[in-house]
Design an enzyme around this catalytic site. Structure first.
Site, mmCIF file in Angstrom:
data_model
loop_
_atom_site.group_PDB
_atom_site.id
_atom_site.type_symbol
_atom_site.label_atom_id
_atom_site.label_comp_id
_atom_site.label_asym_id
_atom_site.label_seq_id
_atom_site.Cartn_x
_atom_site.Cartn_y
_atom_site.Cartn_z
ATOM 1 N N GLU A 30 72.739 52.396 61.833
ATOM 2 C CA GLU A 30 72.976 52.720 60.661
ATOM 3 C C GLU A 30 72.860 54.415 60.626
ATOM 4 O O GLU A 30 71.723 54.930 61.432
ATOM 5 C CB GLU A 30 72.287 52.262 59.362
ATOM 6 C CG GLU A 30 70.791 52.235 59.541
ATOM 7 C CD GLU A 30 69.938 52.713 58.284
ATOM 8 O OE1 GLU A 30 70.574 53.690 57.596
ATOM 9 O OE2 GLU A 30 69.082 52.062 57.934
ATOM 10 N N LYS A 108 75.309 59.921 50.965
ATOM 11 C CA LYS A 108 74.963 58.678 51.311
ATOM 12 C C LYS A 108 75.889 57.577 50.793
ATOM 13 O O LYS A 108 76.137 57.191 49.763
ATOM 14 C CB LYS A 108 73.551 58.403 50.547
ATOM 15 C CG LYS A 108 72.941 57.071 50.667
ATOM 16 C CD LYS A 108 71.692 56.789 49.817
ATOM 17 C CE LYS A 108 71.203 55.330 49.730
ATOM 18 N NZ LYS A 108 69.929 55.146 48.817
ATOM 19 N N VAL A 128 72.743 50.379 55.228
ATOM 20 C CA VAL A 128 72.949 49.168 55.719
ATOM 21 C C VAL A 128 74.240 48.226 55.240
ATOM 22 O O VAL A 128 75.062 47.719 56.211
ATOM 23 C CB VAL A 128 71.855 48.273 55.360
ATOM 24 C CG1 VAL A 128 71.982 46.580 55.701
ATOM 25 C CG2 VAL A 128 70.431 48.666 56.046
ATOM 26 N N ASP A 160 68.585 47.600 39.292
ATOM 27 C CA ASP A 160 68.824 48.136 40.545
ATOM 28 C C ASP A 160 68.702 47.295 41.886
ATOM 29 O O ASP A 160 67.619 47.028 42.268
ATOM 30 C CB ASP A 160 68.121 49.436 40.728
ATOM 31 C CG ASP A 160 68.313 50.196 41.798
ATOM 32 O OD1 ASP A 160 69.336 50.006 42.561
ATOM 33 O OD2 ASP A 160 67.904 51.337 41.973
ATOM 34 N N SER A 162 70.028 46.580 45.531
ATOM 35 C CA SER A 162 70.710 47.389 46.737
ATOM 36 C C SER A 162 71.898 46.299 47.198
ATOM 37 O O SER A 162 72.000 45.367 47.196
ATOM 38 C CB SER A 162 69.814 47.352 47.916
ATOM 39 O OG SER A 162 70.863 47.919 48.943
ATOM 40 N N ALA A 163 73.279 47.161 47.452
ATOM 41 C CA ALA A 163 74.420 46.679 47.935
ATOM 42 C C ALA A 163 74.165 45.974 49.206
ATOM 43 O O ALA A 163 75.194 45.191 49.702
ATOM 44 C CB ALA A 163 75.601 47.613 47.954
ATOM 45 N N ASP A 164 73.025 46.205 49.767
ATOM 46 C CA ASP A 164 72.741 45.783 51.160
ATOM 47 C C ASP A 164 72.737 44.063 51.089
ATOM 48 O O ASP A 164 73.002 43.588 51.942
ATOM 49 C CB ASP A 164 71.505 46.082 51.607
ATOM 50 C CG ASP A 164 71.479 47.853 52.008
ATOM 51 O OD1 ASP A 164 72.308 48.038 51.860
ATOM 52 O OD2 ASP A 164 70.283 47.996 52.380
ATOM 53 N N LYS A 181 62.287 46.972 52.225
ATOM 54 C CA LYS A 181 61.024 48.128 52.028
ATOM 55 C C LYS A 181 60.198 47.968 50.876
ATOM 56 O O LYS A 181 60.439 47.106 49.879
ATOM 57 C CB LYS A 181 62.011 49.414 51.552
ATOM 58 C CG LYS A 181 62.798 50.009 52.863
ATOM 59 C CD LYS A 181 63.312 51.546 52.605
ATOM 60 C CE LYS A 181 64.607 51.120 51.741
ATOM 61 N NZ LYS A 181 65.556 50.884 52.775
#
Ligand code: PSU
Ligand code: MN
Length: 323
Positions: A30, A108, A128, A160, A162-164, A181
């Site tokens: 990435e 981003k 990602v 919130d 993450s779309a990951d 993380k």
């Protein structure tokens, strides 16, 4: 269905295309970590981190090059992915890597942003989630990153996530990482992966790794292996069952560079206050927290981050040779 490399805005590097055609190992990498995760200046304290580290280069470029170098040493072809002037490039040339790194204001890009960015001739690093889109387009099966995004702390106030996570649930790719993380709500992130049906397999760990910190003994994994090659076998079985989701292979940050959890939490608390005071929101949250933590810790978090990224690249290469 037209193949990815027939789309006018998608370009696969000839070495990557040749490896895919021959069925030799390929590892995707990435670039949000390059454009939004690491300092854009040289960091002399990282001098001894690895023998493939070029200390004269800005840290973000040195990292991208060291990741590619590590993948090659492991017997695989690296495919670093980004959008350059509206083109989704799967396997950047050295020149393109320079262009991306030197860009004054790169975007981003997550999965949802890709088509728009390609339409408007933008340039940006891929998260990602977006890299998993690139993997799906090119049929790349192994991908290395640092720590995935996940459910943010305080999700009950601001949703919130993450779309990951959603991306991991829909691409047949093995993602190698050091867990999610530790700036996130890790128990909630692990629950979300469970709900999405993404297998989370520990390599040399029975517990969910906490990115820069050692794995959390309260977060047990249901599956763990002590040989990276087993990950390839598990993924093959998962896909033979008809599942369309990815497999998350998790391993701890190398012990020599890992940061004790209580020490990390101290820095995190201060960082979180700063983020709130400055009203940092959306995609800016993760980059803000990472750079603030690196500052507060005198570079210790940065060092751990680089160490685990290279460790994951090495493991991903090993897995790709067993696919
Ligand atoms: N891992 C790192 N550093 C990073 C990231 C991952 O060690 O900067 C990036 C990845 O690209 C990941 C993104 O997809 O952070 C998550 O951002 P968000 O929380 O906004 O989805
Ligand atoms: Mn987010």
């Amino acid at each position: 269905m037209p193949h990815a490399n027939t789309h006018k805005h998608i370009r696969i590097h000839k070495d990557v295309a040749a490896a895919l055609a021959k069925g030799t190992p390929v590892v995707a990498l990435e670039t949000a970590v390059l454009t939004h995760g690491l300092p854009r200046h040289a960091v002399p304290t990282l001098r001894d981190i690895s023998n493939v580290w070029n200390e004269t280069l800005p840290a973000h470029v040195a990292l991208a090059m060291a990741m590619e170098h590590t993948v090659r040493d492991g017997g695989a072809t690296p495919a670093t992915c980004a959008v350059i002037d509206g083109e989704l490039v799967i396997g950047l040339t050295a020149q393109e890597l320079e262009t991306l790194a030197a860009h004054a204001n790169p975007m981003k890009l997550s999965a949802r942003d890709l088509a728009g960015a390609m339409h408007s001739a933008a340039t940006g690093g891929l998260t990602v989630a977006a890299t998993l889109s690139a993997c799906a387009a090119a049929e790349i099966r192994v991908f290395a990153t640092g720590g995935i995004g996940g459910v943010h702390r305080g999700w009950n106030n601001s949703l919130d996530i993450s779309a990951d996570l959603a991306a991991l649930a829909r691409a047949r790719v093995i993602t190698v990482c050091a867990g999610a993380k530790s700036i996130l709500d890790l128990p909630a992130t692990l629950e979300a992966l469970d709900s999405l049906g993404v297998p989370v397999i520990g390599i040399h760990t029975q517990h969910f790794p906490c990115f820069l910190s050692p794995p959390d003994a309260t977060l047990s994994l249901t599956s763990s292996v002590d040989n990276a090659a087993d990950i390839a076998a598990i993924a093959r079985t998962h896909w033979a069952l008809g599942h369309h989701s990815g497999v998350l292979a998790v391993q701890a940050c190398p012990a020599a560079h890992a940061i004790a959890r209580d020490e990390f939490e101290m820095w995190y608390d201060a960082t979180e206050v700063a983020a709130r005071t400055q009203s940092v929101k959306g995609p800016d949250v993760t980059p803000f927290l990472l750079s603030h933590l690196a500052q507060l810790s005198g570079g210790k978090t940065l060092r751990a981050n680089v160490a685990l990224l290279l460790h994951n690249a090495r493991t991903a290469a090993e897995i790709s040779t067993k696919m």
